[in-house]
Design an enzyme around this catalytic site. Structure first.
Site, short mmCIF file in Angstrom:
data_model
loop_
_atom_site.label_atom_id
_atom_site.label_comp_id
_atom_site.label_asym_id
_atom_site.label_seq_id
_atom_site.Cartn_x
_atom_site.Cartn_y
_atom_site.Cartn_z
N LYS A 1 69.58 -42.86 57.80
CA LYS A 1 70.65 -41.85 57.79
C LYS A 1 71.10 -41.60 56.36
CE LYS A 1 72.75 -42.31 62.32
NZ LYS A 1 73.92 -42.55 63.14
N CYS B 1 82.82 -39.27 74.43
CA CYS B 1 84.26 -39.54 74.34
C CYS B 1 84.99 -39.63 75.67
CB CYS B 1 84.91 -38.49 73.45
SG CYS B 1 84.44 -38.69 71.73
N1 LIG Z 1 81.82 -37.80 68.56
C1 LIG Z 1 82.98 -37.21 68.80
O1 LIG Z 1 83.05 -36.07 69.24
C2 LIG Z 1 84.25 -37.94 68.50
C3 LIG Z 1 85.45 -37.21 68.48
C4 LIG Z 1 86.62 -37.88 68.20
C5 LIG Z 1 86.61 -39.25 67.99
N2 LIG Z 1 85.44 -39.94 68.07
C6 LIG Z 1 85.47 -41.40 67.83
O2 LIG Z 1 85.07 -41.62 66.48
C7 LIG Z 1 84.30 -42.83 66.41
C8 LIG Z 1 82.93 -42.52 65.83
O3 LIG Z 1 82.26 -41.66 66.73
P1 LIG Z 1 80.86 -40.96 66.36
O4 LIG Z 1 80.54 -40.08 67.50
O5 LIG Z 1 80.95 -40.41 65.00
O6 LIG Z 1 79.92 -42.24 66.36
P2 LIG Z 1 78.38 -42.34 65.98
O7 LIG Z 1 77.80 -43.38 66.85
O8 LIG Z 1 77.78 -40.99 65.93
O9 LIG Z 1 78.41 -42.88 64.48
C9 LIG Z 1 78.83 -44.16 64.11
C10 LIG Z 1 78.10 -44.53 62.83
O10 LIG Z 1 78.62 -45.77 62.32
C11 LIG Z 1 77.56 -46.49 61.74
N3 LIG Z 1 77.95 -47.90 61.57
C12 LIG Z 1 78.00 -48.88 62.49
N4 LIG Z 1 78.41 -50.03 61.91
C13 LIG Z 1 78.63 -49.76 60.61
C14 LIG Z 1 79.07 -50.54 59.51
N5 LIG Z 1 79.37 -51.83 59.63
N6 LIG Z 1 79.18 -49.94 58.31
C15 LIG Z 1 78.88 -48.62 58.16
N7 LIG Z 1 78.45 -47.83 59.17
C16 LIG Z 1 78.33 -48.40 60.38
C17 LIG Z 1 76.41 -46.24 62.70
O11 LIG Z 1 75.15 -46.54 62.11
C18 LIG Z 1 76.60 -44.76 63.02
O12 LIG Z 1 75.88 -43.94 62.12
C19 LIG Z 1 84.29 -43.40 67.81
O13 LIG Z 1 85.34 -44.29 67.95
C20 LIG Z 1 84.51 -42.19 68.68
O14 LIG Z 1 85.11 -42.52 69.91
C21 LIG Z 1 84.25 -39.30 68.30
#
Ligand SMILES: NC(=O)c1ccc[n+]([C@@H]2O[C@H](COP(=O)([O-])OP(=O)(O)OC[C@H]3O[C@@H](n4cnc5c(N)ncnc54)[C@H](O)[C@@H]3O)[C@@H](O)[C@H]2O)c1
Length: 444
Positions: free
Chosen positions: A35, A260
Site C-alpha cells: 500500500k 460500518c
Molecule cells: N470505511 C468507512 O466508510 C468508514 C467511515 C467512518 C469510519 N470508519 C472507521 O475508521 C476506521 C478505519 O476504517 P477503514 O475502512 O479506513 O479501514 P481499512 O481496513 O480500509 O484500513 C485500515 C488500514 O490500517 C492499516 N493498519 C493496521 N494496523 C496498522 C498499524 N499498526 N500501523 C499502521 N497501519 C496499520 C491496515 O493495513 C489498513 O491499510 C475503522 O474504525 C472504521 O470503522 C470507516
C-alpha cells in the site's frame, strides 16, 4: 502542521490526502508495504472518486509521503491521527488490537508534546484506554493529549465527504488540544462541535445506529406492504416529506452492508450491555437486516420452483454503488444462499468483481449486464450502480431463458417491466404476489 495518519485505508488515506491538500505536511503510515509503495507512486490502493488526482497533486507538491515507519513519523509530527481498522471479533465486539498496537508505538516514540487523535470508530472509553497504553509505553515523561474525532465519510464519496463534512466532532478533555484540531479543520469552514471524549465516541455509534434503524424500520414496513398490497416506495416517499423524518435512509431493499453499519450496530449493542443496559432495540435492527437476503433468495426460489440447476444473474456485487468494497456486502450472503441451493450464478460489477472472485471462484463473472442475462432464469439487481439504471430491457428479455426480474433496490418501474413481459419483484411492492390475509379476516 506536521501530521501523521496511522492506517491508510478508506478513512486514513482520504483524510491524509485532504489534510495535505489543505497545506499540511502529512506522513501516511501503514504496515502494508505494498500500500505504501502504491501511494508513493500516486496509485491509490482503494477506489474512491477523485482520490488519485488529489493524491498525485500532493505527492508532486511534496506535502504527502507514505511510509511503514510509524515511530519515525510520530517523532516528526505534532498531531497523530489513528485511522486503523477496528474489525469485529467473532462475538461482535470491535477488535482494538490495531489501535492498541499504534498506541504502543506512539508511547514508545514520544519525543515531545503531541496530540493523539482517534478517528477509528471505537467504543466509549477507548480514548482512556489509548491514554493508558501511551502512558505505559512512554520512555520519557513527555506530555500528550488524546482527542476523539470520529469520521462520518461514506465510501464512494469519501473525498467529497471529507472536504464537505456535515459536522466535525472533536472530543477532548484539554481545550488546548481541541483548539489545535479545530485549526486543522478550520479551512473547511464546516460546523464543528467540541465536546468531551465519551460524548464524541458515542456520537459516532449513535449516528450510525440511527441510520441503520431507519433502514431496518422501512424494511419491516416493506414486509407488511408486501402482504397487504401496499407499496413501500410510496409509503417511504410520503413519510420522507415529513421534515421531522426526512427521506434519507428510508429505502426498502436488501438492507445494509459494508464495513460500518453492521459492525457498528453490533459493537454498540455490546457497549450498551457492558453498562447493564437493554440492547434489544439494537439487536432487532440487526435481526431484521440479517433476514433480508434470506427472504430475497426465497422469493427467487418460489418463483423458479426451486433453485437447483437454475441460472441466476446478479447485477452489482459491491456493498453499495461507487465503491469496490465488498465487506458484509449483501451479494456475498445472496451468492452463498444461491449456491447452497444448487443455483448456477452469473454476476457483473463495474469494480468489485476481483474481490468476490477471490471468495467465490466457482461463479461466472461477466463483462456487462447483458452478458449476465444470457440464459438466466432470473436476474437480480443487488447494487444500484448508475449503469444499471437505463438498461435495454427488451434486449435483456431476449437474452434470458425466462424474464424474471428481482429488484433488490426498488430501482425500476414495476409497471414498465411488467408491460415488457417481465415478472417483476420489488421489495415491499405489491408485485401482484399472493397477499396474505390476517387470521381474523375470514368471515368478515
Ligand atoms: N470505511 C468507512 O466508510 C468508514 C467511515 C467512518 C469510519 N470508519 C472507521 O475508521 C476506521 C478505519 O476504517 P477503514 O475502512 O479506513 O479501514 P481499512 O481496513 O480500509 O484500513 C485500515 C488500514 O490500517 C492499516 N493498519 C493496521 N494496523 C496498522 C498499524 N499498526 N500501523 C499502521 N497501519 C496499520 C491496515 O493495513 C489498513 O491499510 C475503522 O474504525 C472504521 O470503522 C470507516
Amino acid at each position: 502542521m506536521k501530521i501523521t495518519v496511522a492506517g491508510t485505508g478508506y478513512v486514513g488515506l482520504v483524510t491524509g490526502v485532504v489534510f495535505a491538500d489543505l497545506g499540511n505536511e502529512v506522513l501516511c503510515v501503514d504496515i502494508d508495504p505494498d500500500k505504501v509503495d502504491k501511494i508513493n507512486k500516486g496509485n491509490s490502493p482503494i477506489y474512491e472518486p477523485g482520490l488519485d488526482e488529489l493524491l498525485q497533486r500532493n505527492l508532486e507538491e511534496r506535502r504527502l509521503h507514505a511510509t511503514t515507519d510509524l515511530a519515525g513519523a510520530v517523532r516528526q509530527s505534532e498531531v497523530v491521527f489513528i485511522t486503523v481498522g477496528t474489525p469485529p471479533t467473532p462475538t461482535g465486539e470491535p477488535d482494538l488490537k490495531y489501535v492498541d498496537e499504534v498506541a504502543r508505538t506512539i508511547g514508545a516514540s514520544l519525543n515531545g508534546y503531541k496530540i493523539i487523535v482517534n478517528k477509528s470508530t471505537v467504543p466509549v472509553g477507548t480514548g482512556d484506554r489509548v491514554r493508558r497504553i501511551i502512558e505505559q509505553h512512554r520512555v520519557e515523561p513527555h506530555e500528550f493529549d488524546v482527542v476523539s474525532n470520529p469520521e462520518f465519510l461514506r465510501e464512494g464519496s469519501a473525498v467529497h465527504d471529507t472536504l464537505f463534512p456535515d459536522r466535525i466532532v472533536i472530543g477532548a478533555d484539554n481545550p488546548r488540544a481541541a483548539m489545535k484540531i479545530v485549526e486543522i479543520y478550520a479551512p473547511l469552514e464546516r460546523p464543528m462541535l467540541i465536546t468531551n471524549l465519551p460524548t464524541a465516541e458515542i456520537i459516532k455509534y449513535a449516528s450510525n445506529t440511527f441510520l441503520a434503524l431507519k433502514i431496518s424500520f422501512i424494511n419491516a414496513i416493506a414486509d407488511l406492504c408486501e402482504r397487504t398490497g401496499a407499496d413501500v416506495v410510496q409509503v417511504a416517499k410520503a413519510m420522507g416529506y415529513d421534515t421531522r423524518i426526512g427521506s434519507a435512509f428510508l429505502q426498502a431493499g436488501l438492507g445494509f452492508g459494508g464495513s460500518c453499519f453492521p459492525k457498528d450496530v453490533r459493537a454498540f449493542a455490546h457497549s450498551v450491555q457492558r453498562y447493564d443496559l437493554d440492547a434489544t432495540l439494537y439487536e432487532k435492527i440487526l435481526a431484521i437486516n440479517d433476514a433480508r437476503p434470506v427472504q430475497f433468495v426465497e422469493r427467487i426460489a418460489q418463483r423458479l420452483g426451486g433453485l437447483a440447476g437454475r441460472t441466476v444473474g446478479l447485477l452489482g456485487l459491491a456493498f453499495k454503488p461507487n465503491t469496490d468494497d465488498i465487506r458484509e456486502a449483501r451479494s456475498l450472503e445472496i451468492i452463498r444462499l444461491l449456491l447452497e441451493q444448487g443455483a448456477v450464478v452469473r454476476a457483473y460489477d463495474p469494480v468489485a468483481m476481483p474481490h468476490v472472485q477471490a471468495m467465490y471462484p466457482q461463479i461466472t463473472y461477466c463483462r456487462n449486464a447483458y452478458e449476465v442475462a444470457e440464459g438466466a432464469d432470473a436476474l437480480a439487481l443487488i447494487t444500484e450502480w448508475n449503469e444499471f439504471k437505463q438498461l435495454n430491457f427488451e434486449r435483456i428479455k431476449a437474452l434470458m431463458r425466462q424474464p424474471n426480474l428481482f429488484d433488490g433496490r426498488n430501482l425500476y418501474d414495476p409497471q414498465r417491466l411488467q408491460k415488457l413481459g417481465f415478472y417483476y419483484y420489488g421489495v415491499g411492492r405489491a408485485n401482484g404476489n399472493e397477499l396474505t390475509k390476517p387470521e381474523d379476516a375470514e368471515g368478515i
